[in-house]
Design an enzyme around this catalytic site. Structure first.
Site, mmCIF file in Angstrom:
data_model
loop_
_atom_site.group_PDB
_atom_site.id
_atom_site.type_symbol
_atom_site.label_atom_id
_atom_site.label_comp_id
_atom_site.label_asym_id
_atom_site.label_seq_id
_atom_site.Cartn_x
_atom_site.Cartn_y
_atom_site.Cartn_z
ATOM 1 N N CYS A 1 29.355 37.515 47.849
ATOM 2 C CA CYS A 1 30.199 38.509 47.197
ATOM 3 C C CYS A 1 31.188 39.149 48.184
ATOM 4 C CB CYS A 1 29.336 39.542 46.485
ATOM 5 S SG CYS A 1 30.221 40.457 45.196
ATOM 6 N N HIS B 1 24.400 37.214 43.136
ATOM 7 C CA HIS B 1 23.280 37.944 43.732
ATOM 8 C C HIS B 1 21.990 37.442 43.082
ATOM 9 C CE1 HIS B 1 26.242 40.697 45.464
ATOM 10 N NE2 HIS B 1 26.804 40.775 44.265
#
Length: 239
Positions: free
Chosen positions: A93, A193
């Protein structure tokens, strides 16, 4: 006796707001399950990044944390030295975005120079990508594997000619163009995630094999295969 395989978790307090530190625990455990000694190093801002690691991990964070991390890593320099030596970097990310050439922050989309480790650029997208993501990863050996995770990002990423997408999106947003993540040399960036390596053991082992320079024996865990199949069905059922 050979030295332990060193897993380096970089700047957890800056880039670790979505539980991405779990990726480090997964790598250590999967080595230990195979009887391979592993050592986890957690490095915070102000501490020197070791140049001796085998796998380095960057996680998710906010705008200010991204800028701080880039500045500190450039000043330190050891991450670059480790990659030149053959180490592997896995970035999630915000960590993925800062590995690129540029990324933007804030309402004015200020352009910030990244680490330049991936030929990607990131700009704010038309809407925030939030939710489960399922992608299809073409492995280096020609086989395919599914990657499952949870994405939460406002940036959309363009992959340049010197890098390649990590995977193609089946469900979710990813880079914003049907692709997800990027790979260049020993640097791998991705948005999910989860932590993503806990959900995707094939990807975890791929990182370890790249770092070690050889294959690893399989770890048959039928209960994990069952859980993954349930996740796939759940995500596909929400389309």
């Amino acid at each position: 006796m050979s030295a332990p395989v060193e897993i380096v978790l970089v700047y957890q307090s800056l880039l670790g707001i979505y539980g991405d530190r779990g990726n480090a625990a997964v790598l250590v455990k999967r080595l230990q399950w195979r009887g391979i000694e592993a050592a986890l190093r957690i490095v915070e801002p102000g501490q020197e990044v070791p140049a001796t690691g085998s796998v380095y991990l960057l996680g998710g964070g906010e705008d200010a944390a991204q800028v701080s991390a880039v500045s500190a890593l450039k000043a330190d320099g050891n991450l670059f030295r480790a990659l030149d030596r053959g180490a592997v970097l896995f970035a999630v990310c915000a960590g993925y975005q800062i590995c690129g050439r540029t990324f933007t922050i804030g309402e004015r989309d200020e352009v910030i120079d990244g680490l330049g480790l991936l030929d990607v650029t990131t700009r704010r997208g038309p809407e925030r990508a939030v939710g489960e993501i399922l992608t299809r990863w073409a492995r280096p050996d020609g086989s395919q594997s599914l990657i499952t995770g949870f994405e939460n990002h406002g940036g959309f990423t363009t992959v340049g000619p010197d890098a390649a997408p990590l995977a193609t999106v089946e469900v979710g947003v990813g880079n914003g163009d049907g692709s997800e993540g990027a790979v260049q040399d020993n640097v791998i960036g991705t948005y999910p995630h989860g932590p993503v390596l806990a959900r995707n053991p094939d990807l975890a082992d791929h990182l370890l094999e790249r770092a070690l320079g050889h294959g690893l024996d399989p770890l048959p865990l039928p209960e994990l295969d069952t859980l993954r199949a349930q996740r796939f069905a759940h995500v596909r059922g929400r389309r």
